[in-house]
Design a protein around this motif. Sequence first.
Motif, PDB file in Angstrom:
ATOM      1  N   ALA A   9     -19.314 -21.793  -6.181  1.00 15.88           N
ATOM      2  CA  ALA A   9     -20.378 -22.489  -5.452  1.00 15.88           C
ATOM      3  C   ALA A   9     -20.307 -24.002  -5.641  1.00 15.88           C
ATOM      4  O   ALA A   9     -20.840 -24.755  -4.838  1.00 15.88           O
ATOM      5  CB  ALA A   9     -21.741 -21.971  -5.911  1.00 15.88           C
ATOM      6  N   ALA A  63     -13.069 -15.101  -0.228  1.00 12.45           N
ATOM      7  CA  ALA A  63     -13.399 -13.894  -1.008  1.00 12.45           C
ATOM      8  C   ALA A  63     -13.287 -14.101  -2.509  1.00 12.45           C
ATOM      9  O   ALA A  63     -12.798 -13.236  -3.224  1.00 12.45           O
ATOM     10  CB  ALA A  63     -12.524 -12.714  -0.563  1.00 12.45           C
ATOM     11  N   TYR A 111      -8.674 -12.706 -13.302  1.00  9.28           N
ATOM     12  CA  TYR A 111      -8.985 -11.340 -12.854  1.00  9.28           C
ATOM     13  C   TYR A 111      -7.767 -10.720 -12.160  1.00  9.28           C
ATOM     14  O   TYR A 111      -7.427  -9.566 -12.413  1.00  9.28           O
ATOM     15  CB  TYR A 111     -10.170 -11.376 -11.901  1.00  9.28           C
ATOM     16  CG  TYR A 111     -10.688 -10.015 -11.512  1.00  9.28           C
ATOM     17  CD1 TYR A 111     -11.362  -9.243 -12.448  1.00  9.28           C
ATOM     18  CD2 TYR A 111     -10.483  -9.499 -10.245  1.00  9.28           C
ATOM     19  CE1 TYR A 111     -11.834  -7.987 -12.119  1.00  9.28           C
ATOM     20  CE2 TYR A 111     -10.951  -8.240  -9.903  1.00  9.28           C
ATOM     21  CZ  TYR A 111     -11.627  -7.491 -10.848  1.00  9.28           C
ATOM     22  OH  TYR A 111     -12.087  -6.241 -10.513  1.00  9.28           O
ATOM     23  N   ARG A 156     -17.778 -22.920 -11.036  1.00  6.19           N
ATOM     24  CA  ARG A 156     -18.042 -21.725 -10.236  1.00  6.19           C
ATOM     25  C   ARG A 156     -17.678 -22.035  -8.784  1.00  6.19           C
ATOM     26  O   ARG A 156     -17.760 -23.192  -8.365  1.00  6.19           O
ATOM     27  CB  ARG A 156     -19.525 -21.358 -10.314  1.00  6.19           C
ATOM     28  CG  ARG A 156     -20.012 -20.976 -11.696  1.00  6.19           C
ATOM     29  CD  ARG A 156     -19.479 -19.609 -12.067  1.00  6.19           C
ATOM     30  NE  ARG A 156     -19.967 -19.191 -13.378  1.00  6.19           N
ATOM     31  CZ  ARG A 156     -21.040 -18.414 -13.548  1.00  6.19           C
ATOM     32  NH1 ARG A 156     -21.733 -18.028 -12.516  1.00  6.19           N
ATOM     33  NH2 ARG A 156     -21.393 -18.047 -14.750  1.00  6.19           N
ATOM     34  N   LEU A 181     -14.915 -14.299  -6.281  1.00 11.17           N
ATOM     35  CA  LEU A 181     -16.052 -13.646  -6.926  1.00 11.17           C
ATOM     36  C   LEU A 181     -16.974 -14.745  -7.450  1.00 11.17           C
ATOM     37  O   LEU A 181     -16.606 -15.490  -8.360  1.00 11.17           O
ATOM     38  CB  LEU A 181     -15.566 -12.754  -8.071  1.00 11.17           C
ATOM     39  CG  LEU A 181     -14.468 -11.755  -7.669  1.00 11.17           C
ATOM     40  CD1 LEU A 181     -13.991 -10.968  -8.878  1.00 11.17           C
ATOM     41  CD2 LEU A 181     -14.953 -10.817  -6.592  1.00 11.17           C
ATOM     42  N   PRO A 182     -18.164 -14.891  -6.859  1.00 15.69           N
ATOM     43  CA  PRO A 182     -18.988 -16.072  -7.145  1.00 15.69           C
ATOM     44  C   PRO A 182     -19.535 -16.113  -8.562  1.00 15.69           C
ATOM     45  O   PRO A 182     -19.972 -17.169  -9.005  1.00 15.69           O
ATOM     46  CB  PRO A 182     -20.123 -15.972  -6.122  1.00 15.69           C
ATOM     47  CG  PRO A 182     -20.152 -14.566  -5.691  1.00 15.69           C
ATOM     48  CD  PRO A 182     -18.776 -14.019  -5.855  1.00 15.69           C
ATOM     49  N   TRP A 183     -19.535 -14.980  -9.269  1.00 17.45           N
ATOM     50  CA  TRP A 183     -20.066 -14.995 -10.634  1.00 17.45           C
ATOM     51  C   TRP A 183     -18.979 -15.340 -11.656  1.00 17.45           C
ATOM     52  O   TRP A 183     -19.235 -15.373 -12.843  1.00 17.45           O
ATOM     53  CB  TRP A 183     -20.708 -13.645 -10.966  1.00 17.45           C
ATOM     54  CG  TRP A 183     -19.784 -12.479 -10.748  1.00 17.45           C
ATOM     55  CD1 TRP A 183     -18.915 -11.957 -11.645  1.00 17.45           C
ATOM     56  CD2 TRP A 183     -19.650 -11.705  -9.562  1.00 17.45           C
ATOM     57  NE1 TRP A 183     -18.238 -10.922 -11.081  1.00 17.45           N
ATOM     58  CE2 TRP A 183     -18.671 -10.736  -9.811  1.00 17.45           C
ATOM     59  CE3 TRP A 183     -20.266 -11.746  -8.315  1.00 17.45           C
ATOM     60  CZ2 TRP A 183     -18.290  -9.813  -8.849  1.00 17.45           C
ATOM     61  CZ3 TRP A 183     -19.876 -10.823  -7.363  1.00 17.45           C
ATOM     62  CH2 TRP A 183     -18.903  -9.869  -7.626  1.00 17.45           C
ATOM     63  N   ARG A 184     -17.764 -15.567 -11.169  1.00 16.15           N
ATOM     64  CA  ARG A 184     -16.691 -15.952 -12.085  1.00 16.15           C
ATOM     65  C   ARG A 184     -16.270 -17.392 -11.819  1.00 16.15           C
ATOM     66  O   ARG A 184     -16.337 -17.860 -10.694  1.00 16.15           O
ATOM     67  CB  ARG A 184     -15.469 -15.042 -11.886  1.00 16.15           C
ATOM     68  CG  ARG A 184     -15.651 -13.677 -12.503  1.00 16.15           C
ATOM     69  CD  ARG A 184     -14.501 -12.774 -12.108  1.00 16.15           C
ATOM     70  NE  ARG A 184     -14.583 -11.520 -12.849  1.00 16.15           N
ATOM     71  CZ  ARG A 184     -13.876 -11.276 -13.954  1.00 16.15           C
ATOM     72  NH1 ARG A 184     -13.034 -12.169 -14.414  1.00 16.15           N
ATOM     73  NH2 ARG A 184     -14.016 -10.136 -14.571  1.00 16.15           N
TER      74      ARG A 184
END
Lengths: 279, 317
Positions: B138, B89, B102, B136, B91-94
């Motif tokens: 990913a 879980a 965060y 990232r 956050l893929p944009w961070r």
Amino acid sequence: MNLSVGMRAAVVSVAIFVAFMLAWHVATQGSGPVAQMDPEYAKLLGLTATQGKSAMPGPLDVGMKLWEHLQQPFYDKGPNDKGVGIQLAYSIARVGLGYLLAVAFAIPIGFLIGMSPLMSRALDPFIQVLKPISPLAWMPLALYTIKDSHLSSIFVIFICSVWPMMINTAFGVAAVRKEWLNVARTLEVGPLRRAFTIILPAAAPTILTGMRISIGIAWLVIVAAEMLVGGTGIGYFVWNEWNNLSITNVITAILLIGLVGMLLDQVLARLTRLVTFPE
Amino acid sequence: MTEKFISIEGITKRFPAPGGGATTVFEDLWLAMRRGEFTCIIGHSGCGKTTVLNVLAGLDVPSEGTVIVDGQAIEGPSIDRAVIFQSHALLPWRSVMGNVVYAVASKWPRWARTDQEEQAQKFIDLVGLTGAEHKRPAELSGGMKQRVGIARALSIEPKIMLMDEPFSALDALTRGTLQDEVRRICMETGQTAFMITHDVDEAIYLADRIVMMSNGPGALFAEIVENPLPKDRKRTDFHKHPLYYGVRNHIIDFLITRSKNFAEEVASRGFDRRQVPVVRPLAPEPVIAADAGRELTSSASRPGLSRPTAAAASPGS
């Protein structure tokens, strides 16, 4: 041949373009004098009848006209003779204004629909009925209530760009992964911070896709709207040149409309790529 | 129980069944956990383990009963209880740093950004991701993603760590190293931890106590196995410990045979849900070779178990 696919595709594109231009050129070529007649009478009949010249302009005519327009895009010689740059600028300004209004309206409403199942159901019938209405059907109502043709065309742009954005925003917001929301919940993130740091970035690619669809529709609709409303804009220019029977100008305008539409789409595509995250 | 840091008190979860009525996933569960204790819960799929964890996290609400943590009933999620999700879980944009910051910024919103980053960096280093701060999710392997998840959970210095099969999606080697890390971190920081697992060895290696759950619907906490292995066990040799097979056999026996008809098993002898039996498997007694065959055929005994009702529990021979 060991060129890359991109290079080969470019070669094919150029070949298609050249073939099309040649076919166009040949098809609009005059067939030479068709009949002997009195020169005075021939003048009255025009070149089409006497020289077998096609009424359709050839690619060279259009090219020259385009060159002429590009050299002097912003001249203004009264209400019926403005440079094509000015006309395009009017259209882009209307699309821009109507579109921005639509963004400001559709995205918050889309958020609401996406986050609240109650509002989603409550607003659904309205959206289902309003969405399929041709934006031009609003025009008389807009003219009657707003009493300003310029503002009415902006309203028509607004009403046609609202729906794809609203629906995509609602979908994107509703489809935010449960686990990301659970992360926010376990970290006790407040609703406002959650909306901006979890839901907005997660839904951004879907929202931008909706915005891209909307700008495409808006650019389609503005031409029709300006034909109806008249006065200024590239749509009016097309209709005015049709009344002048200047097919060369009509084709030139068609080409420019296509190019501007492509540019608008590319801008949104670039923005979409910026907010898209790999998973 | 001397001190109840976490106390699960009679929680029940029911879902409306498709044909009317309700399906009871689990009913009237009672369990107490001490501060600094590592508890593993083990049971078959569908017995409601994840629901129990979600109730502890505050992400789910039980139909009945309550959970008390540090003297206070749980009312929704709390930043004091960190969750490590099975699917990491992130956050893929961070970036890695962004994900950990965060969490840190959620816990200490008033800290200066540099302080938040410093705190995040500390835990990124702790899980061995130094140098990957700006990647990232990913770009990370599954094991690295889970490390970020662990760093994020630890960075907020929670009172309790809740882990939902955190290593199940990883390959065996990565899983091993991450188990080592989690164990080391929990030992060093005295972390109270609650973990769901399917892996018996993982439970024996990590847990102080292993809660065995019977099959649903109507699942219950069947037994608590006290881990008899020494606290300073190492992953490389804990399976050579004389008590290891006693524990392992007991758990596997429960999972394979007893978990299915546990309700029938206890029906005959009565079962106090508030006092879940605690079992401490001992070393297998030496068996004389000549008797071995007779011993094995006579009953499916579990040598070395101190559980008084072992005979009653044996599946019909």
